[in-house]
Design an enzyme around this catalytic site. Structure first.
Site, short mmCIF file in Angstrom:
data_model
loop_
_atom_site.label_atom_id
_atom_site.label_comp_id
_atom_site.label_asym_id
_atom_site.label_seq_id
_atom_site.Cartn_x
_atom_site.Cartn_y
_atom_site.Cartn_z
N TYR A 119 47.42 13.07 9.53
CA TYR A 119 47.06 11.83 8.81
C TYR A 119 47.31 12.05 7.33
O TYR A 119 46.95 13.10 6.77
CB TYR A 119 45.58 11.49 9.04
N GLU A 207 49.17 4.10 4.15
CA GLU A 207 48.55 4.93 5.19
C GLU A 207 49.60 5.35 6.20
O GLU A 207 50.29 4.50 6.77
CB GLU A 207 47.42 4.17 5.88
#
Length: 401
Positions: A119, A207
């Site tokens: 991530y 993101e």
């Protein structure tokens, strides 16, 4: 302003960020054509909605055992079959709520062999007033759950706006992800390109979930979500072409036409306030008194009678609204102008829910006189606490129910 995954990847690719090849599709036939332009033998068919959790989502119209909004296809026929199942269906994910979102676009990409997922995000850290990099080894998962259950697996770095991104940021991200050698160097490069994209596009958030190791030795962005700073849209006229109005709340679109700051919420008390801080305080006091605000609505410091009328119409377009609280502190905004707008709007829309009004500031007495002489059942309040108590009581009364 948010954009779809395929748009985000197209933008990132312009900054040199490594993304798999792919094409958007607005129909089943376009999905097949997109797949035919990719080498295969594995394709990924991805529903395009402004929400995360698509892979684990479920389509309302399909059975509980049906696949979600991100599917692998091993042939062109499978691409067509998946596209047929997904187009026009309502995808419900953890971020859409029970109502879900209708899938009107797909994204067909190359399939890749994933060795490890991470991530990575860049966002504005409100506490430090800086851009922050958030990295975790737990890619492909709900990052909120990771933050709650294993916060030690999330590393946050802030970037000094004076120096901008420095080499040590890239090294720190690589270390946080447990990468070394060529993968560590790739991670530093990806971070640098994402930072360039963040600054260059006036983003509020980028993101990446997941950033993945593919083929054993290559880092690649497999999913991307970008939100832009709406205050910078004047610098980016190209964003108008990227905006998908079907993904936005209709009342919020209407509010933007009148330069009203409006966000729909889940309560039943409509709010019309001037000033963002006062609007937040108004919602807080409504909740303190046991009510639930139906919206955030800031009419701004210099609203006209027409603007106030539009604000009323937008609030009342929400069928869940059972009462309205108007809270105006007159500075640049004059209370008599607001009062004129309230009376005009109430008559025009044939107001049939309780209305509580609290006015204070410039021309307050003139404003109160206008409301009192209107002949409308407007409930006056002396202060904000009084206003909140009155509107909550009205909404909870048997007549309102």
């Amino acid at each position: 302003m948010n954009i779809h995954e395929y748009q985000a990847k197209e933008l990132l690719a312009k900054y040199g960020v490594p993304v798999p090849a792919g094409f958007p599709a607005m129909s089943i036939d376009q999905a097949v054509e997109a797949a035919e332009q990719l080498p295969g033998p594995l394709w990924v068919v991805k529903a395009q909605i402004h929400a995360g959790g698509r892979g684990k989502g479920k389509f309302k119209e399909l059975g509980p055992d049906a696949k979600g909004g991100v599917r692998l296809a091993h042939s062109i026929d499978e691409v067509r079959a998946n596209a047929t199942e997904m187009f026009g269906k309502t995808l419900v994910t953890i971020q859409t709520g029970a109502q879900g979102k209708q899938v009107q676009r797909l994204y067909i990409t190359d399939g890749v062999d994933i060795d490890k997922e991470f991530y990575l995000a860049l966002l504005v850290d409100r506490e430090s007033g800086r851009i922050a990099i958030v990295a975790s080894t737990e890619g492909g998962m709900d990052i909120e759950a990771v933050a709650h259950e294993t916060p030690e697996k999330i590393v946050t770095l802030t970037i000094d706006p004076v120096t901008g991104l420095m080499p040590h940021h890239g090294r720190a991200v690589a270390k946080a992800l447990g990468l070394s050698g060529t993968l560590a160097r790739q991670a530093a490069t990806v971070v640098g390109k994402l930072y360039d994209a963040f600054i260059g596009s006036d983003a509020a958030q980028i993101e990446i979930n997941p950033l993945a190791i593919v083929g054993g030795d290559t880092l690649m962005v497999l999913d991307a979500k970008i939100g832009f700073d709406s205050n910078a849209e004047f610098r980016h006229p190209e964003y108008c072409e990227m905006r998908d109005l079907t993904e936005e709340e209709p009342s919020e679109i209407e509010a933007s036409k009148y330069d009203l700051a409006y966000i729909k919420l889940d309560g039943n008390i409509g709010c019309m306030v001037n000033g963002a801080g006062l609007a937040m305080a108004t919602m807080d006091i409504i909740k303190l008194e046991g009510g639930e605000p139906a919206n955030f609505l800031d009419v701004g410091g210099g609203a006209s009678k027409e603007k106030v009328t539009a604000a009323f119409k937008i609030i009342l377009s929400d069928p869940t609204v059972k009462g309205i609280l108007v809270n105006i502190f007159g500075g640049i905004m004059k209370c008599d102008i607001i009062a004129d707008g309230i009376v005009s709007a109430a008559r025009e829309v044939n107001l049939n829910v309780p209305l509580v009004v609290r006015l204070e500031g410039t021309n307050v007495q003139q404003g109160k006189d206008i409301l009192a002489s209107s002949g409308l059942p407007i409930i006056a309040a002396n202060d904000l606490g009084d206003a909140a108590r009155k509107i909550v009581a009205e909404v909870k009364s048997p007549q309102a129910a």
